[in-house]
Design a protein around this motif. Sequence first.
Motif, PDB file in Angstrom:
ATOM      1  N   TYR A 114       0.834  -1.210   0.000  1.00  0.00           N
ATOM      2  CA  TYR A 114       0.000   0.000   0.000  1.00  0.00           C
ATOM      3  C   TYR A 114       0.873   1.267   0.000  1.00  0.00           C
ATOM      4  O   TYR A 114       0.669   2.170  -0.811  1.00  0.00           O
ATOM      5  N   GLY A 115       1.836   1.317   0.909  1.00  0.00           N
ATOM      6  CA  GLY A 115       2.695   2.507   0.997  1.00  0.00           C
ATOM      7  C   GLY A 115       3.445   2.722  -0.304  1.00  0.00           C
ATOM      8  O   GLY A 115       3.597   3.855  -0.785  1.00  0.00           O
ATOM      9  N   TYR A 144      -5.786  -3.316  -3.850  1.00  0.00           N
ATOM     10  CA  TYR A 144      -6.351  -2.933  -2.554  1.00  0.00           C
ATOM     11  C   TYR A 144      -7.836  -2.626  -2.636  1.00  0.00           C
ATOM     12  O   TYR A 144      -8.506  -2.452  -1.623  1.00  0.00           O
ATOM     13  N   HIS A 255       5.913   2.032  14.630  1.00  0.00           N
ATOM     14  CA  HIS A 255       5.577   1.086  13.564  1.00  0.00           C
ATOM     15  C   HIS A 255       6.650   0.012  13.552  1.00  0.00           C
ATOM     16  O   HIS A 255       7.826   0.299  13.303  1.00  0.00           O
ATOM     17  N   ARG A 257       7.892  -3.003  11.753  1.00  0.00           N
ATOM     18  CA  ARG A 257       7.776  -3.686  10.455  1.00  0.00           C
ATOM     19  C   ARG A 257       8.622  -4.938  10.479  1.00  0.00           C
ATOM     20  O   ARG A 257       9.843  -4.862  10.617  1.00  0.00           O
ATOM     21  N   LYS A 261      10.009  -8.259   5.408  1.00  0.00           N
ATOM     22  CA  LYS A 261      11.034  -7.218   5.283  1.00  0.00           C
ATOM     23  C   LYS A 261      12.366  -7.666   5.913  1.00  0.00           C
ATOM     24  O   LYS A 261      13.435  -7.222   5.494  1.00  0.00           O
ATOM     25  N   THR A 302       1.733  -2.609  13.323  1.00  0.00           N
ATOM     26  CA  THR A 302       2.708  -3.655  13.008  1.00  0.00           C
ATOM     27  C   THR A 302       2.108  -4.710  12.091  1.00  0.00           C
ATOM     28  O   THR A 302       0.885  -4.823  11.980  1.00  0.00           O
ATOM     29  N   ALA A 330      -2.520  -7.871   8.354  1.00  0.00           N
ATOM     30  CA  ALA A 330      -1.352  -7.276   7.692  1.00  0.00           C
ATOM     31  C   ALA A 330      -0.285  -8.315   7.375  1.00  0.00           C
ATOM     32  O   ALA A 330       0.670  -8.041   6.669  1.00  0.00           O
ATOM     33  N   ARG A 335      -2.554  -9.937   2.727  1.00  0.00           N
ATOM     34  CA  ARG A 335      -2.059  -8.575   2.654  1.00  0.00           C
ATOM     35  C   ARG A 335      -2.870  -7.662   1.733  1.00  0.00           C
ATOM     36  O   ARG A 335      -2.929  -6.471   1.949  1.00  0.00           O
ATOM     37  N   ASP A 347      -4.078   2.257  10.569  1.00  0.00           N
ATOM     38  CA  ASP A 347      -2.778   2.287  11.248  1.00  0.00           C
ATOM     39  C   ASP A 347      -1.989   3.546  10.882  1.00  0.00           C
ATOM     40  O   ASP A 347      -1.437   4.227  11.750  1.00  0.00           O
ATOM     41  N   SER A 363      10.798   1.523   5.719  1.00  0.00           N
ATOM     42  CA  SER A 363       9.435   1.102   5.393  1.00  0.00           C
ATOM     43  C   SER A 363       8.621   2.273   4.842  1.00  0.00           C
ATOM     44  O   SER A 363       8.637   3.379   5.394  1.00  0.00           O
ATOM     45  N   GLN A 364       7.887   1.992   3.770  1.00  0.00           N
ATOM     46  CA  GLN A 364       7.081   3.053   3.156  1.00  0.00           C
ATOM     47  C   GLN A 364       5.911   3.443   4.051  1.00  0.00           C
ATOM     48  O   GLN A 364       5.408   4.560   3.971  1.00  0.00           O
TER      49      GLN A 364
HETATM   50  P1  GDP Z   1       7.019  -1.513   3.169  1.00  0.00           P
HETATM   51  O1  GDP Z   1       7.098  -2.864   2.533  1.00  0.00           O
HETATM   52  O2  GDP Z   1       7.114  -1.570   4.657  1.00  0.00           O
HETATM   53  O3  GDP Z   1       7.986  -0.543   2.579  1.00  0.00           O
HETATM   54  O4  GDP Z   1       5.556  -0.899   2.933  1.00  0.00           O
HETATM   55  P2  GDP Z   1       4.441  -1.253   1.864  1.00  0.00           P
HETATM   56  O5  GDP Z   1       3.219  -0.497   2.264  1.00  0.00           O
HETATM   57  O6  GDP Z   1       4.925  -1.009   0.504  1.00  0.00           O
HETATM   58  O7  GDP Z   1       4.138  -2.831   2.000  1.00  0.00           O
HETATM   59  C1  GDP Z   1       3.900  -3.396   3.243  1.00  0.00           C
HETATM   60  C2  GDP Z   1       2.518  -3.992   3.364  1.00  0.00           C
HETATM   61  O8  GDP Z   1       2.508  -4.742   4.580  1.00  0.00           O
HETATM   62  C3  GDP Z   1       1.423  -2.953   3.507  1.00  0.00           C
HETATM   63  O9  GDP Z   1       0.788  -2.673   2.318  1.00  0.00           O
HETATM   64  C4  GDP Z   1       0.474  -3.614   4.498  1.00  0.00           C
HETATM   65  O10 GDP Z   1      -0.417  -4.450   3.805  1.00  0.00           O
HETATM   66  C5  GDP Z   1       1.370  -4.474   5.340  1.00  0.00           C
HETATM   67  N1  GDP Z   1       1.800  -3.778   6.578  1.00  0.00           N
HETATM   68  C6  GDP Z   1       3.070  -3.509   6.956  1.00  0.00           C
HETATM   69  N2  GDP Z   1       3.071  -2.890   8.159  1.00  0.00           N
HETATM   70  C7  GDP Z   1       1.782  -2.759   8.531  1.00  0.00           C
HETATM   71  C8  GDP Z   1       1.144  -2.194   9.680  1.00  0.00           C
HETATM   72  O11 GDP Z   1       1.746  -1.685  10.601  1.00  0.00           O
HETATM   73  N3  GDP Z   1      -0.207  -2.250   9.707  1.00  0.00           N
HETATM   74  C9  GDP Z   1      -0.938  -2.797   8.695  1.00  0.00           C
HETATM   75  N4  GDP Z   1      -2.263  -2.796   8.810  1.00  0.00           N
HETATM   76  N5  GDP Z   1      -0.374  -3.324   7.611  1.00  0.00           N
HETATM   77  C10 GDP Z   1       0.977  -3.312   7.520  1.00  0.00           C
END
Ligand code: GDP
Length: 469
Positions: A114-115, A144, A255, A257, A261, A302, A330, A335, A347, A363-364
């Motif tokens: 998502y990020g 999404y 947060h 992560r 990752k 998280t 998550a 996901r 979150d 982390s994005q």
């Molecule tokens: P990155 O991989 O941490 O750089 O971030 P991204 O958003 O690109 O991908 C990580 C994905 O993991 C997100 O889209 C979420 O689906 C899930 N995720 C990671 N951390 C969290 C969190 O703290 N809360 C929730 N709800 N989902 C998370």
Amino acid sequence: PGLEYEQLRRKIEIQARELSYFTLKQLEKFDAKLSEQDKEQLKNVIDRFGDQSRLLLASIRNLTKVDGYNSWREKEAKDLSNLIQARLKKLQNPSSDCTQTKRLVCNINKGCGYGCEIHHAMHCFHIAYALGRPLILLSEGWRYNPDGFDKIFEPLSNKCTKEMTAGSEPWGKNYESSQVIELPLIDNIHPRVNFLPMAIPEDLSQRLIKLTGHPFSWFTGQLMKYLLRPQTWLAEMIEKKREQIQFDSPVVGIHVRRTDKIGSEASYHDISEYMKYVQEYYDIHQYQYPSVKLVKRVFIATDDPSVFKDARSKFPDYIFYGDANISQTAQLNSRYGTESLKGVVLDIHFLSLSDYLVCTFSSQICRVAYEIMQQRHPDAAWRIQSLDDIYYFGGQNAHDQRAFISHRRQFSDEFDFNKGDTLGIEGNHWDGWSKGSDKNNGQHGLYPSYKAEDIVQIASMHTYPDVTV
Ligand code: GDP
């Protein structure tokens, strides 16, 4: 206030933090070599130094409470925000027929988290702002929400629609002349124009630089404010959640992560590494507000639900907010999809409402939360401690610092540089050193962070002369 005053105030905070990172890390290193008696003595020195550092930071942070400029800061932040929002509204809803307007097309489906996908849309929106071309965001089949982005967030435009993307050409030297251009991933943008992230618009640059210690993320926060305007149902869901968890201030957002990752893109960080900085924030806060009875709240986001139990059992004097169910969704197996989206939006929202953030800029999610946090404060640049990277925008142009004090190598791994040199920064190790290279003498290695400061990238962008607020 004068520009010099605002910059000096921020510099003092950064310098105090750098001094504390360096000294504490150095003192901790001696421990292993000492006798029991000396260890005891060293511990007292570390405790005393830490306490004095926190008191110093409290005094620095209190400056804005007593210097009389806060009403100016609040008003300037509001005025700038209103101006940028008005520009974006005008940009996205041109007065002439959209088919007669030069425009950009961007498909949100990058196929990542998502990020990551929000940042992908953001780089498109940043270019749209810079060129003054409305952005048409394609989102059919979005992982999404397959019905599209528009069902979650307000449509970006009432006038420029997906039917108006026919005949688009790929980005290239034509970026000024072509009628419709489809934007690629930021890494594939060639030629590399100077207005890409982390550039800020020249006509607002002096105001942004005076207002905030991190002009680019503040500006990006404003683009996000427009991009992520929640649909009514989403706004209601967020509000309901806020009441349900009795979200209150002060609160520190963390947060954590983990899952996919770890090992490949980031290291594992134990909950205690986050809580060290949370504790520090509250110690400083207590010095700032000595007569207030402190309740220490932490919001946890998280992708590893075991974090909640771990945190609650190890840190019983804190109130932990957050939702283990959300974290469950998550995890990797579930996901994507709308449920996952709701969880991550919630979150990020609560992280961004926190008074301080402790997370990993690798982390994005952490970066999006920090960017949205900028919308809530004139200057939120100091309200973060990253456990790993410094802030960056994926695919950005070179991030440079300027040395304002010369340096002669003193520790191994360091390099020499002269006052005025441009240093390409790769990271800050939060121990007094940054990693990077000197673009004047070609040397690479570590350098003392306190001797350099960020160069803000300023680029000429569209100036929206017909928008006034
Ligand atoms: P990155 O991989 O941490 O750089 O971030 P991204 O958003 O690109 O991908 C990580 C994905 O993991 C997100 O889209 C979420 O689906 C899930 N995720 C990671 N951390 C969290 C969190 O703290 N809360 C929730 N709800 N989902 C998370």
